[in-house]
Design a protein around this motif. Sequence first.
Motif, short mmCIF file in Angstrom:
data_model
loop_
_atom_site.label_atom_id
_atom_site.label_comp_id
_atom_site.label_asym_id
_atom_site.label_seq_id
_atom_site.Cartn_x
_atom_site.Cartn_y
_atom_site.Cartn_z
N PHE A 22 45.07 -0.17 95.56
CA PHE A 22 43.81 -0.92 95.53
C PHE A 22 43.94 -2.16 94.66
O PHE A 22 44.36 -2.10 93.51
CB PHE A 22 42.68 -0.03 95.01
N THR A 58 45.42 -3.03 102.19
CA THR A 58 45.74 -1.96 101.24
C THR A 58 45.68 -0.60 101.92
O THR A 58 44.89 -0.39 102.85
CB THR A 58 44.74 -2.01 100.07
N TRP A 79 37.75 1.26 102.67
CA TRP A 79 36.98 0.44 101.75
C TRP A 79 37.07 -1.01 102.23
O TRP A 79 38.00 -1.40 102.94
CB TRP A 79 37.56 0.49 100.33
N VAL A 119 40.81 -2.12 103.18
CA VAL A 119 41.55 -0.92 102.82
C VAL A 119 41.43 0.09 103.94
O VAL A 119 40.32 0.44 104.36
CB VAL A 119 41.02 -0.31 101.50
#
Length: 550
Positions: free
Chosen positions: A371, A416, A423, A444
Amino acid sequence: MTALSRRTLLAAGAAVGAAGAVATARAAAAAPVGATVPSGPLRTDPFTLGVASGDPDADGFVLWTRLAPRPLAEDGCGGMPDRVVEVEWQVAADERFRHVLRRGVTAARPESAHSVHVELAGLLPGREYFYRFRAEGFVSPVGRTRTAPPPWALGGALAMAFASCAQYEHGYFTAYRRLAEDEPDLVLHLGDYQYEYARNTYVIPGGNPRDHEGPETVTLANYRQRHAQYKTDPDLQAAHAVAPWLVVFDDHEVENNWADEVPEQPDPHFPARRAAAFRAYYENMPLRRTSIPRGIDMQLYRRLHWGRLATFHMLDTRQYRDDQACGDGYRNCPAAADPTRSITGAEQEAWLLDGFRRSRARWDILGQQVFFGQRDSDAGPATVVSMDAWDGYAASRDRITRGWLAAGVRNPVVLTGDVHAHWADDLKLDWNDPTSRTVGTELVCSSITSGGNGADSTGHPWFGANPHLRFYNNQRGYVRTRITPGQLAADFRVVPQVTAPGAPVHTRASFVIEDRVPGLHRTYDRPLDPALRAAPSDGPATIHDETTRP
């Protein structure tokens, strides 16, 4: 090439892959441990691990396969004889190979686990190609790949998907199958392609639907066997066969939460383990010869240009990082801000900043593992963040962010994996000021299987302390993007469950990033499914964030 013919290719690959997986599993189970491998001609299909391509550029790509008639053999050699096997490769303009454009012969050697890496050049840019292999009377499945556009071309849309975190034991790789059915032009895998654990070590609630073969991966034979087990999965084979991949590892390709030469737990043999893991990783991935490991070192960070539309900066945030400060979990840790600490190492950081300065791309995309944006898990005045993410290397993150600003990067986007949930967040110049300038965007992807089924969700307790966090969902899946000169559109794709095969896929939410306008604009949000709803997470204790060993 029509969409129908591509779907036909996928369906054919599924049939071959499923049959191969069943046959090889039965063969492996029937063969006695340590059985002598015949030195004569191959008598059973050696293409049980499928085919793959990767690292495309404007005039070529890498083609990969590995011969393994008994892929689950404990010695990691796949049931192959201890001799060189000649492998023919073909590249064609059509999937029926009526128009073969290039062909050649390469050697599959026992010291490389009979893996094959063919680097092609001199092909036309921006074209779709098909490929296959032959060895001793056996023919591999067919793969589809493509070259990047010419360097000067802005070009049309790029369909790119990215994924991470596929724990074989935690479920079926249905999300890989659905990704393949979306027919992307390019796939990024951001780490945790395979997991190192022995069976019954990392168990989800209700029990694991599948088991790993062999012990925890420590030796070269262990890692080769584990990669082979993953590669026998027909859904993963379909995802590899549909498009070229760009791959980078995270921690579980070696062991949980390792950092440079520091293992999770004290281990004097860790350098040998790391070297074995790197060697097996290269043998099983469509990587160029520039990534061949040299002992405990492997050159994995690299750059790919998709014409002038996008530049992909693929990072390695494990091999050169300082050890996690204050342990692996969520901490209020002053050492995390130490300006001497780095998650990339000085050489990779300089390479990345130089790439920003030289870039003329419309979109500069960082493909990396952990992250990037801040996630403060404490609603009070303390800052409690993950030591295993960029939060644990705050000065390193600040240098990278200010580097793309100083270079005038037009559209910085960070991709990510790692955290087993979807996310999306706006990237800030000053994390202590919610009104500060948005300077980039992070997308993400959730896990393919890791953590089990997960649950549908519409929010997260951390949103209050982190207003730059814009989206969270705890189902399994991947992210599908469509990149054009004017925008990057992202669909967060999810499957309702992974503990049984064959689940459908749907888009949980969609966002757009406009050219020269950093930050997220939500364009679609599917209503919450009551049947899949769960109570909101309480934070790091209930989100497996790759911070502690199970």
